[in-house]
Design an enzyme around this catalytic site. Structure first.
Site, PDB file in Angstrom:
ATOM      1  NE  ARG A  96      -6.184  60.326  84.547  1.00 50.31           N
ATOM      2  CZ  ARG A  96      -5.388  59.988  85.554  1.00 50.31           C
ATOM      3  NH1 ARG A  96      -5.040  60.892  86.479  1.00 50.31           N
ATOM      4  NH2 ARG A  96      -4.900  58.763  85.641  1.00 50.31           N
ATOM      5  N   GLY A 130       2.961  49.048  91.621  1.00 50.50           N
ATOM      6  CA  GLY A 130       3.369  48.111  92.651  1.00 50.50           C
ATOM      7  C   GLY A 130       2.484  46.884  92.644  1.00 50.50           C
ATOM      8  CG  HIS A 131       2.236  43.711  91.219  1.00 46.29           C
ATOM      9  ND1 HIS A 131       0.923  43.627  90.787  1.00 46.29           N
ATOM     10  CD2 HIS A 131       2.977  43.984  90.113  1.00 46.29           C
ATOM     11  CE1 HIS A 131       0.868  43.824  89.486  1.00 46.29           C
ATOM     12  NE2 HIS A 131       2.099  44.052  89.049  1.00 46.29           N
ATOM     13  CG  ASP A 161      -3.027  41.235  95.629  1.00 46.49           C
ATOM     14  OD1 ASP A 161      -2.677  42.426  95.723  1.00 46.49           O
ATOM     15  OD2 ASP A 161      -2.691  40.505  94.686  1.00 46.49           O
TER      16      ASP A 161
END
Length: 381
Positions: A96, A130-131, A161
């Site tokens: 986008r 989410g994490h 992460d």
């Protein structure tokens, strides 16, 4: 911009984001890549980091308004000259913006386009929030971590992460770069934290299938269930880590703790684990952490101190290897791994966001007058 290190000469464009993608950029920058981070141009809009953030070290940063067509064009021009582009948005966001893989590859078909997400570019959860804790939860990496009979314990955000995220992406980018040496073509690297976290559990699946991991959480050899592979509190309220699995290491641990092998249960007999834990708890609890460490020095007892991240830089082994470095007054982990011919330099401290805008865009051929116009129009900062 050539820096020391095995990736010297590699050009990377990093679209600013949260921890996993910047960590991938940090790994590449640490090893010598010229990483240019695209930060937001609007004052006060960037809340993605903090002062002295080590995840911004070692790279240049420019402020670009990527909601502006001119800003997007500037990023595309940088991508034309780059080897790698990294982004960490939800699926569809880069498209986008006009900075998706098709947009970039139309300008530079050799570019490696690295995508960092939690769930991946497709699948039922692809567009969900989410994490780390969510990604490792469905990957099967969270459930085994914790004490028996208690809830799973979040292992900070190290598995999703960083290990299964940023490092996973950096590995994928390097693999794609290697493939490009024969094909001459770029490609998209879809690095999902749920995939990376699952990959980190590979060994567990093998142990389960072979019967080496028969129990539930906290009842196995490597999850704190075994008393010979656990942490123990010392007399001064600190902790030591014990990992004496093999017979000879176990024998040396008993010597360090002044325990008679004839009176101690066989450590691999699971039925004896409760009694053995009581024995070790009592023996270790008689000494301070540092006293036990001194007693274990020069042995293979596999007993080491449990250090906080702030104590770790002072450990003699870490000091000898230079495992931690001072960057801009902040002690932090050094680049790794080690290279004998092309060692990387100590990274530069993080630059102020947008501090390198003039230098980087000057390399694209923009003169001072054009830069001033772009600043006035809010395209760059």
């Amino acid at each position: 911009m050539m820096k020391p290190g095995p990736l010297s000469g590699l050009k990377v464009v990093e679209l600013a984001g949260l921890a996993p993608a910047p960590f991938a950029g940090t790994v590449l920058a640490d090893l010598g890549a010229d990483v240019v981070r695209i930060d937001r141009a609007s004052p006060g809009a960037d809340v993605l980091g903090f002062s002295y953030d080590p995840l911004m070290r070692g790279r240049r940063t420019i402020g670009v308004n990527t909601k502006s067509p001119e800003g997007v064009e500037l990023v595309l021009r940088l991508a034309e000259r780059a080897d790698v582009l990294i982004e960490g948005f939800r699926p569809g966001v880069a498209e986008r913006m006009g900075l998706g893989p098709a947009d970039v590859h139309a300008r530079n078909p050799r570019l490696i386009y690295g995508r960092m997400t939690g769930w991946g570019q497709d699948g039922p959860l692809a567009t969900a929030a989410g994490h780390d804790i969510n990604y490792i939860g469905i990957a099967g990496a969270l459930e085994p971590i914790g004490r028996a009979g208690e809830r799973p314990v979040p292992p900070l955000n190290l598995i999703g992460d960083f290990g299964g995220g940023g490092l996973f992406l950096a590995m994928g980018v390097l693999a794609a770069l290697y493939e490009r040496t024969t094909s001459g073509k770029g490609q998209v690297v879809d690095a999902a934290m749920v995939d990376g976290a699952a990959l980190l559990t590979t060994s567990l699946h093998g142990m389960r299938a072979s019967g080496v991991w028969p129990g539930e959480r906290g009842d196995n050899m490597l999850d704190g269930g075994a008393p010979f592979y656990d942490t123990y509190e010392t007399a001064d309220g600190k902790y030591v880590a014990v990992g004496a699995i093999e017979m000879r290491f176990w024998a040396e641990l008993l010597t360090v703790l002044d325990l008679d092998p004839e009176t101690v249960p066989f450590h691999l007999d699971k039925n004896e684990w409760p009694r053995l834990r009581e024995i070790l708890t009592e023996a270790i609890g008689k000494h301070t952490r540092d006293e036990l460490v001194r007693r274990a020095e020069g042995t293979d007892a596999c007993l080491t101190p449990v250090l906080s991240p702030w104590e770790a830089p002072e450990h003699p082994h870490n000091r000898a290897r230079g495992t931690f470095v001072d960057i801009g007054g902040v002690i932090q982990p050094a680049p790794g791994p080690r290279f004998d011919r092309t060692p990387p330099a100590v990274p530069e401290p993080p630059h102020e966001r947008g501090a390198d805008t003039a230098d980087v865009l000057g390399e694209l051929g923009l003169d001072d007058a054009e830069l001033e116009r772009l600043r006035a129009d809010g395209v760059v900062s």
